[in-house]
Each structure stands twice: as C-alpha cells, then as structure tokens.
Motif scaffolding. Structure first.
Motif, short mmCIF file in Angstrom:
data_model
loop_
_atom_site.label_atom_id
_atom_site.label_comp_id
_atom_site.label_asym_id
_atom_site.label_seq_id
_atom_site.Cartn_x
_atom_site.Cartn_y
_atom_site.Cartn_z
N LEU A 82 1.25 -1.40 -0.07
CA LEU A 82 -0.26 0.05 -0.32
C LEU A 82 0.66 1.27 -0.59
CD1 LEU A 82 -2.61 1.25 0.13
CD2 LEU A 82 -2.62 0.95 2.88
N ALA A 83 2.01 1.20 0.57
CA ALA A 83 2.84 2.43 1.37
C ALA A 83 3.56 2.39 -0.46
CB ALA A 83 3.81 2.68 1.52
N CYS A 84 3.92 1.25 -1.37
CA CYS A 84 4.49 1.66 -2.49
C CYS A 84 4.29 2.23 -3.47
CB CYS A 84 5.47 0.00 -3.29
SG CYS A 84 6.35 -0.07 -2.22
N SER A 85 2.03 1.99 -3.07
CA SER A 85 1.05 2.94 -4.26
C SER A 85 1.16 4.41 -4.17
CB SER A 85 0.29 1.48 -4.36
OG SER A 85 -0.88 1.56 -2.84
N ILE A 86 1.36 4.73 -2.89
CA ILE A 86 1.15 6.10 -2.15
C ILE A 86 2.02 6.99 -2.96
CG2 ILE A 86 0.40 7.41 -0.76
CD1 ILE A 86 -0.58 5.37 1.04
N LYS A 87 1.02 7.99 -3.96
CA LYS A 87 1.56 8.88 -4.56
C LYS A 87 2.45 10.02 -3.74
CE LYS A 87 1.98 6.35 -8.23
NZ LYS A 87 3.22 5.83 -8.13
N VAL A 88 3.51 10.63 -3.16
CA VAL A 88 3.58 11.62 -2.30
C VAL A 88 3.93 12.72 -3.48
CG1 VAL A 88 3.64 10.85 0.00
CG2 VAL A 88 5.87 11.05 -1.91
N LYS A 89 3.58 13.49 -3.79
CA LYS A 89 3.82 14.81 -4.43
C LYS A 89 3.99 16.07 -3.82
CE LYS A 89 1.29 12.61 -8.71
NZ LYS A 89 0.66 12.89 -9.43
N ARG A 90 4.55 16.94 -4.43
CA ARG A 90 4.48 18.43 -3.75
C ARG A 90 5.07 18.61 -2.05
NH1 ARG A 90 -1.35 17.57 -4.61
NH2 ARG A 90 -1.98 18.39 -6.50
N LEU A 91 6.20 17.63 -1.76
CA LEU A 91 6.87 17.97 -1.32
C LEU A 91 8.01 18.99 -1.31
CD1 LEU A 91 7.61 13.95 -0.38
CD2 LEU A 91 6.13 15.54 0.75
N GLN A 92 8.00 18.98 -1.89
CA GLN A 92 8.65 20.46 -1.90
C GLN A 92 7.89 22.24 -2.37
OE1 GLN A 92 11.91 20.81 -2.63
NE2 GLN A 92 12.29 22.65 -2.82
N LYS A 93 6.99 21.88 -2.53
CA LYS A 93 5.84 22.92 -2.58
C LYS A 93 5.90 22.70 -0.60
CE LYS A 93 1.38 24.77 -3.80
NZ LYS A 93 0.08 23.94 -4.04
N TYR A 94 5.08 21.69 -0.32
CA TYR A 94 4.67 22.24 1.21
C TYR A 94 6.30 22.28 2.16
CZ TYR A 94 1.13 19.51 -0.30
OH TYR A 94 -0.26 18.59 -0.85
N GLN A 95 7.72 22.15 1.31
CA GLN A 95 8.89 22.39 2.44
C GLN A 95 8.92 24.17 2.42
OE1 GLN A 95 12.30 20.80 0.71
NE2 GLN A 95 13.26 22.10 2.08
N LEU A 96 8.36 24.16 0.75
CA LEU A 96 8.53 26.25 1.37
C LEU A 96 7.28 27.33 1.00
CD1 LEU A 96 9.22 26.39 -3.08
CD2 LEU A 96 10.77 26.51 -1.11
N GLU A 97 6.83 26.41 1.50
CA GLU A 97 5.49 27.17 2.07
C GLU A 97 5.40 27.15 3.87
OE1 GLU A 97 2.05 24.36 2.01
OE2 GLU A 97 1.75 25.46 0.16
N TYR A 98 6.50 25.97 4.18
CA TYR A 98 6.84 25.79 5.35
C TYR A 98 8.01 26.69 5.98
CZ TYR A 98 8.80 24.24 10.20
OH TYR A 98 9.42 24.52 11.48
N GLU A 99 9.09 27.35 5.31
CA GLU A 99 9.83 27.73 5.19
C GLU A 99 9.67 29.04 5.42
OE1 GLU A 99 12.41 27.02 2.29
OE2 GLU A 99 13.70 25.40 2.93
N LYS A 100 8.49 29.16 4.35
CA LYS A 100 7.66 30.57 4.76
C LYS A 100 6.49 31.03 5.43
CE LYS A 100 4.63 33.21 2.36
NZ LYS A 100 3.51 33.06 0.78
N PHE A 101 6.07 30.25 6.74
CA PHE A 101 5.74 30.10 7.46
C PHE A 101 6.41 30.48 8.87
CE2 PHE A 101 4.03 28.11 11.25
CZ PHE A 101 2.97 28.97 12.28
N ILE A 102 7.92 29.60 8.38
CA ILE A 102 9.01 30.50 9.51
C ILE A 102 9.79 31.24 10.10
CG2 ILE A 102 11.64 29.76 10.67
CD1 ILE A 102 9.17 27.49 11.16
N LYS A 103 9.59 31.63 8.15
CA LYS A 103 10.49 33.34 8.02
C LYS A 103 9.25 34.30 8.45
CE LYS A 103 11.96 36.10 4.06
NZ LYS A 103 13.13 36.44 2.92
N GLU A 104 8.22 34.01 8.50
CA GLU A 104 6.40 34.80 8.66
C GLU A 104 6.94 34.88 10.58
OE1 GLU A 104 3.21 34.08 6.81
OE2 GLU A 104 4.00 34.74 4.85
N SER A 105 6.61 33.81 10.74
CA SER A 105 6.77 33.49 12.24
C SER A 105 8.28 34.11 13.23
CB SER A 105 6.91 32.30 12.56
OG SER A 105 5.52 31.49 12.06
#
Length: 333
Positions: free
Chosen positions: A142-165
C-alpha cells in the motif's frame, strides 16, 4: 554485516539520505517533515486530519519517532526490514508513504477514539496489528502505491511560515521594547511633571517671600527716615536750649554791671531807698535764680532725651548694618 560495512551504511544513511538533518539542534528539519506529512494528510486523509484537529492531536505526537528511527523503535522486524529495503531504494519519500499507509489502514479505528485513545492506539495497538507477515507485506504494498507529490511546495510553505513567524517574533520583541521605552518615557514624564509642580510651588513661595522682604525693606526705610527726622528735631531743641542759657548768662552779667553803676550813682540816696532797692533786687534775683533752675532742669531733661534718641539711632544704625547685607542677599536671590 561486518562492522566496517555497518558503519559505512550508517554514514550513508545519515549523510546520503538526509537522516542527520532530522537530529540537528532545534529539530527544524524534523518539524518541516512533519509539516509535509500534515499537508499530505489534509490532501489524502481529510476526515482523519479533521478528527485529529478536533481532538488536538498533532503529527509530532505520533510521527516523530517514525521519522527519527525509520519505524525501528516499536514496529516488528519483518515490517522494518521491508521498510528499510524500500527506504534504501527510494529515500526520504518512503517515510511519508509508510506513514500514510499506516494511517490509511488504521483510519476507521482512529476515527472512533478520543485523544487518549488515539495516542494509546499509536503506541500499543498499531504495532501489534503489524506483527503478521501478511500485514507487513500489505502495508509495504500500500505504501508503494501511494503517491507523495508537492513535497517541495510544502517545504517552501513551511520555510515561508517559519520566516513570517520569525518576523512576527521580531516585531513582537520590538513592540515589547517599545512598550518598555514608552513606560520609561511615561515615568520620566510623570517625574518631570512632579518636579515642575514642585518648582512652581517653590517659585510661588519665593515670590511671596520676595514681596514680604520688599515690604520689610520699605518699612525699614520709613523707620530710618523717621528716626533721622526725630534726631534733627532733638538737635535743634538742644541748640536752642544752649542759646537760651548763653543769653540768660549775658543778661545776669549785664544786670550785675547795671546794679554796680546804680550803686555808684545812688550812693547819695537815702537809706530807705537803698533798702527798697535791695529788696527789689533780691526779689528779682530770686526770680532769675528760679528761672535759671527751671532752665537747667529743662536742659537736663532735653539732654536725657537727646542721649536716648542717640542710643536709639545708634541701635537702628547697627541694625541697619546687620540687616542690610542679609536683606541685599535675600533680595538678590
């Protein structure tokens, strides 16, 4: 595996696969990965994430150990072996895939638990359900069938959130500093207003004292002028008394001379006339002596008054010499 190979594998996992970043001070990389997992749950397990938010369950409460130990802490070894094989093949994405697979299989059970039940399920129940070999294979499949996309986008969101914080924190610190400065300025303003009130009160007191001392100086000048006038009057009286005494003495001498002349001229008059004249002269002499005594008494009384006035004048002059410098210093302040 020999020790050398095991150590090389550990070094490869830490530096090649990025596990070392999860252990650095502050665990910033770990929190970033947990944020990515939370955003994947929002995307693929919406109802479960909403349930967690309602209960107050956050990803770091159950997934921190998963990421830091690559699922080796609580899960059975058959499942760990499969996870490590896939991790060595795919890298960091495997951790997200396995996490989502575990949450997907336990979704129905987790939706029925409260906060304490959810945490206990992750700690006890979920590892027990993964002991079977078949369950391990299904989880990995089941894990191999799950697609994990937009990790880079979520990383940028987190970095932006940290910067704003960080910026907000900086702004909050600056606001606190400004509040402290404002408080200090208010305290200084209050102190300045208090000092200003005290200064005004002191100024009013000084003005009142100045008016009082001006009145005292004016009264003192009036007293000095009055004493000077009285002194001149007494001196004039004394001079007039002395002149009177001199005139009376001259009159007595003149009368004595006239009496002698009359005695010489009237040597041939009768004895009765002489006796009468003697009586008249004795009477006149008695009156003159009486007037002389009265004049002496008046002269002594005037002398006493003069001495008293001189003493008072001298005392006033001494007081003037003593008070004047003090008065000048007081008026000059």
């Amino acid at each position: 595996m020999p020790e050398e190979q095991a150590f090389c594998l550990l070094v490869r996992l830490m530096y090649g696969y990025g596990l070392r970043e999860l252990y650095k001070d502050g665990f910033e990389a770990l929190y970033m990965r947990l944020h990515q997992l939370d955003r994947l749950m929002e995307e693929q397990l919406t109802d479960l994430r909403a349930h967690f938010q309602e209960l107050g369950v956050e990803p770091h409460m159950f997934a921190s150990q998963w990421f830091l130990t690559v699922f080796t802490a609580r899960f059975p070894l058959p499942l760990v072996y499969h996870i490590l094989d896939v991790f060595l093949l795919q890298g960091m994405d495997t951790l997200f895939q396995v996490s989502l697979a575990l949450l997907t299989r336990a979704r129905k059970d987790l939706l029925q638990h409260d906060f304490e039940g959810v945490l206990k399920y992750f700690r006890v129940t979920l590892p027990k359900k993964c002991r079977a070999e078949e369950a391990s294979r299904q989880i990995v499949k089941l894990a191999c069938s799950i697609k994990v996309k937009r990790l880079q986008k979520y990383q940028l969101e987190y970095e932006k959130f940290i910067k704003e914080s960080a910026e907000k924190e900086k702004i909050n610190v600056e606001l606190e500093r400004l509040k402290v400065i404002n408080t200090q300025l208010q305290q200084e303003r209050d102190m300045f207003e208090s000092q200003l009130k005290e200064t005004r009160s002191s100024l009013e007191v000084v003005q009142k004292e100045s008016v009082h001392y001006a009145a005292v100086a004016r009264d003192y000048r009036d007293i000095c002028a009055r004493l000077d006038k009285q002194l001149h009057q007494m001196l004039e009286c004394v001079n007039s008394c002395v002149s009177c005494s001199v005139k009376m003495a001259q009159k007595d001498n003149k009368e004595d001379l006239e009496q002698k002349d009359e005695e010489k001229e009237s040597s041939s008059d009768t004895e009765a006339r002489l006796k009468q004249r003697v009586r008249d002269l004795e009477l006149e002499l008695a009156q003159v002596k009486l007037a002389h005594v009265q004049a002496q008494c008046s002269n002594q009384e005037l002398s006493h008054q003069l001495n008293a006035a001189l003493n008072e004048m001298q005392a006033a002059m001494n007081q003037k010499q003593t008070v004047a410098p003090w008065l000048v210093r007081t008026l000059s302040k």
